[in-house]
Design a protein around this motif. Structure first.
Motif, PDB file in Angstrom:
ATOM      1  N   MET A   1       0.837  -1.185   0.000  1.00  0.00           N
ATOM      2  CA  MET A   1       0.000   0.000   0.000  1.00  0.00           C
ATOM      3  C   MET A   1       0.879   1.244   0.000  1.00  0.00           C
ATOM      4  O   MET A   1       1.782   1.368   0.816  1.00  0.00           O
ATOM      5  CB  MET A   1      -0.888   0.057   1.246  1.00  0.00           C
ATOM      6  CG  MET A   1      -2.076  -0.847   1.222  1.00  0.00           C
ATOM      7  SD  MET A   1      -3.368  -0.149   0.225  1.00  0.00           S
ATOM      8  CE  MET A   1      -4.769  -0.888   0.965  1.00  0.00           C
ATOM      9  N   GLU A   2       0.583   2.125  -0.900  1.00  0.00           N
ATOM     10  CA  GLU A   2       1.275   3.409  -0.968  1.00  0.00           C
ATOM     11  C   GLU A   2       0.443   4.440  -0.205  1.00  0.00           C
ATOM     12  O   GLU A   2      -0.778   4.433  -0.273  1.00  0.00           O
ATOM     13  CB  GLU A   2       1.428   3.867  -2.419  1.00  0.00           C
ATOM     14  CG  GLU A   2       2.272   2.953  -3.260  1.00  0.00           C
ATOM     15  CD  GLU A   2       3.730   2.949  -2.852  1.00  0.00           C
ATOM     16  OE1 GLU A   2       4.290   4.037  -2.600  1.00  0.00           O
ATOM     17  OE2 GLU A   2       4.312   1.861  -2.796  1.00  0.00           O
ATOM     18  N   LYS A   3       1.136   5.332   0.496  1.00  0.00           N
ATOM     19  CA  LYS A   3       0.464   6.343   1.300  1.00  0.00           C
ATOM     20  C   LYS A   3       0.824   7.728   0.765  1.00  0.00           C
ATOM     21  O   LYS A   3       2.000   8.019   0.541  1.00  0.00           O
ATOM     22  CB  LYS A   3       0.896   6.203   2.754  1.00  0.00           C
ATOM     23  CG  LYS A   3       0.183   7.094   3.721  1.00  0.00           C
ATOM     24  CD  LYS A   3       0.649   6.746   5.130  1.00  0.00           C
ATOM     25  CE  LYS A   3       0.008   7.585   6.185  1.00  0.00           C
ATOM     26  NZ  LYS A   3       0.461   7.218   7.520  1.00  0.00           N
ATOM     27  N   PHE A   4      -0.199   8.569   0.580  1.00  0.00           N
ATOM     28  CA  PHE A   4      -0.027   9.926   0.093  1.00  0.00           C
ATOM     29  C   PHE A   4      -0.702  10.869   1.083  1.00  0.00           C
ATOM     30  O   PHE A   4      -1.878  10.695   1.390  1.00  0.00           O
ATOM     31  CB  PHE A   4      -0.663  10.088  -1.291  1.00  0.00           C
ATOM     32  CG  PHE A   4      -0.112   9.122  -2.301  1.00  0.00           C
ATOM     33  CD1 PHE A   4       0.993   9.453  -3.071  1.00  0.00           C
ATOM     34  CD2 PHE A   4      -0.682   7.864  -2.466  1.00  0.00           C
ATOM     35  CE1 PHE A   4       1.515   8.561  -3.991  1.00  0.00           C
ATOM     36  CE2 PHE A   4      -0.175   6.967  -3.387  1.00  0.00           C
ATOM     37  CZ  PHE A   4       0.929   7.306  -4.150  1.00  0.00           C
ATOM     38  N   GLU A   5       0.056  11.843   1.578  1.00  0.00           N
ATOM     39  CA  GLU A   5      -0.477  12.781   2.566  1.00  0.00           C
ATOM     40  C   GLU A   5      -0.343  14.202   2.066  1.00  0.00           C
ATOM     41  O   GLU A   5       0.676  14.564   1.489  1.00  0.00           O
ATOM     42  CB  GLU A   5       0.274  12.668   3.897  1.00  0.00           C
ATOM     43  CG  GLU A   5       0.031  11.396   4.637  1.00  0.00           C
ATOM     44  CD  GLU A   5       0.739  11.370   5.972  1.00  0.00           C
ATOM     45  OE1 GLU A   5       0.174  10.780   6.901  1.00  0.00           O
ATOM     46  OE2 GLU A   5       1.843  11.933   6.091  1.00  0.00           O
ATOM     47  N   SER A   6      -1.371  14.995   2.349  1.00  0.00           N
ATOM     48  CA  SER A   6      -1.290  16.421   2.051  1.00  0.00           C
ATOM     49  C   SER A   6      -0.476  17.101   3.134  1.00  0.00           C
ATOM     50  O   SER A   6      -0.214  16.525   4.191  1.00  0.00           O
ATOM     51  CB  SER A   6      -2.695  17.036   2.011  1.00  0.00           C
ATOM     52  OG  SER A   6      -3.233  17.145   3.323  1.00  0.00           O
ATOM     53  N   SER A   7      -0.120  18.327   2.877  1.00  0.00           N
ATOM     54  CA  SER A   7       0.443  19.136   3.951  1.00  0.00           C
ATOM     55  C   SER A   7      -0.690  19.492   4.913  1.00  0.00           C
ATOM     56  O   SER A   7      -1.873  19.352   4.575  1.00  0.00           O
ATOM     57  CB  SER A   7       1.102  20.395   3.381  1.00  0.00           C
ATOM     58  OG  SER A   7       0.171  21.127   2.617  1.00  0.00           O
ATOM     59  N   VAL A   8      -0.353  19.912   6.107  1.00  0.00           N
ATOM     60  CA  VAL A   8      -1.355  20.295   7.103  1.00  0.00           C
ATOM     61  C   VAL A   8      -1.889  21.674   6.722  1.00  0.00           C
ATOM     62  O   VAL A   8      -1.113  22.597   6.472  1.00  0.00           O
ATOM     63  CB  VAL A   8      -0.753  20.301   8.520  1.00  0.00           C
ATOM     64  CG1 VAL A   8      -1.752  20.821   9.534  1.00  0.00           C
ATOM     65  CG2 VAL A   8      -0.278  18.897   8.892  1.00  0.00           C
ATOM     66  N   LYS A   9      -3.218  21.772   6.675  1.00  0.00           N
ATOM     67  CA  LYS A   9      -3.869  23.017   6.270  1.00  0.00           C
ATOM     68  C   LYS A   9      -4.530  23.676   7.475  1.00  0.00           C
ATOM     69  O   LYS A   9      -5.282  23.030   8.203  1.00  0.00           O
ATOM     70  CB  LYS A   9      -4.949  22.745   5.218  1.00  0.00           C
ATOM     71  CG  LYS A   9      -4.462  21.987   4.009  1.00  0.00           C
ATOM     72  CD  LYS A   9      -3.467  22.785   3.212  1.00  0.00           C
ATOM     73  CE  LYS A   9      -2.993  21.999   1.996  1.00  0.00           C
ATOM     74  NZ  LYS A   9      -1.996  22.692   1.235  1.00  0.00           N
ATOM     75  N   PRO A  10      -4.258  24.970   7.690  1.00  0.00           N
ATOM     76  CA  PRO A  10      -4.956  25.682   8.760  1.00  0.00           C
ATOM     77  C   PRO A  10      -6.391  25.972   8.335  1.00  0.00           C
ATOM     78  O   PRO A  10      -6.651  26.300   7.172  1.00  0.00           O
ATOM     79  CB  PRO A  10      -4.150  26.973   8.905  1.00  0.00           C
ATOM     80  CG  PRO A  10      -3.508  27.181   7.570  1.00  0.00           C
ATOM     81  CD  PRO A  10      -3.290  25.806   6.993  1.00  0.00           C
ATOM     82  N   ILE A  11      -7.320  25.835   9.258  1.00  0.00           N
ATOM     83  CA  ILE A  11      -8.733  26.080   8.997  1.00  0.00           C
ATOM     84  C   ILE A  11      -9.218  27.100  10.030  1.00  0.00           C
ATOM     85  O   ILE A  11      -9.120  26.839  11.235  1.00  0.00           O
ATOM     86  CB  ILE A  11      -9.567  24.781   9.137  1.00  0.00           C
ATOM     87  CG1 ILE A  11      -8.959  23.639   8.323  1.00  0.00           C
ATOM     88  CG2 ILE A  11     -11.023  25.034   8.760  1.00  0.00           C
ATOM     89  CD1 ILE A  11      -9.041  23.771   6.840  1.00  0.00           C
TER      90      ILE A  11
END
Length: 137
Positions: A1-11
């Motif tokens: 399984m390959e894992k792809f993560e976004s950067s952390v986004k402020p909300i």
């Protein structure tokens, strides 16, 4: 399984508001006008599912499979050329702010890794960027 993560986004909204909106896909109605129609041929949703037809990928249908209140919403593909799981994590920063990350895990055949890894990472980041722009109130 390959894992792809976004950067952390402020909300700039409390975690409760963000979670309430992402855990009920009927709330997508509020942002329907922001969906880019140049690549989407169709876009439909209900409480638990979202379906899109994306050029050139084709039909995608995701279903919410788990909700962890004020923390995470997990999705699984029901229809996709490449099966994957997606989850949206939210955490409080303060009473009025939170942060979000989008993660995708996909079982990519070795022969396709070089071809789809870059676009998939870009897609995860674009999803996170789009979610960060939603007015969650």
């Amino acid at each position: 399984m390959e894992k792809f993560e976004s950067s952390v986004k402020p909300i700039p909204y409390p975690v409760e508001d963000v979670y309430r909106n992402i855990s009920d896909l009927n709330n997508l109605e509020r942002v329907r006008d922001r969906v880019p129609t140049d690549k989407l041929n169709s876009f439909a949703f209900d409480h638990d599912t979202v379906s899109v037809n994306v050029a050139p990928v084709g039909d995608l249908k995701l279903r919410i499979i788990e909700r962890e209140e004020n923390r995470c919403v997990k999705f699984e593909t029901e229809q996709s050329p490449l099966p994957f799981n997606l989850w949206i994590q939210v955490l409080p920063v303060s009473d009025t702010e939170s942060k979000m990350r989008v993660t995708v895990k996909a079982d990519i055949p070795f022969m396709l890794k070089g071809m789809v890894s870059g676009p998939l990472q870009d897609g995860v980041e674009k999803i996170a960027d789009a979610l960060a722009q939603i007015p969650f109130k």
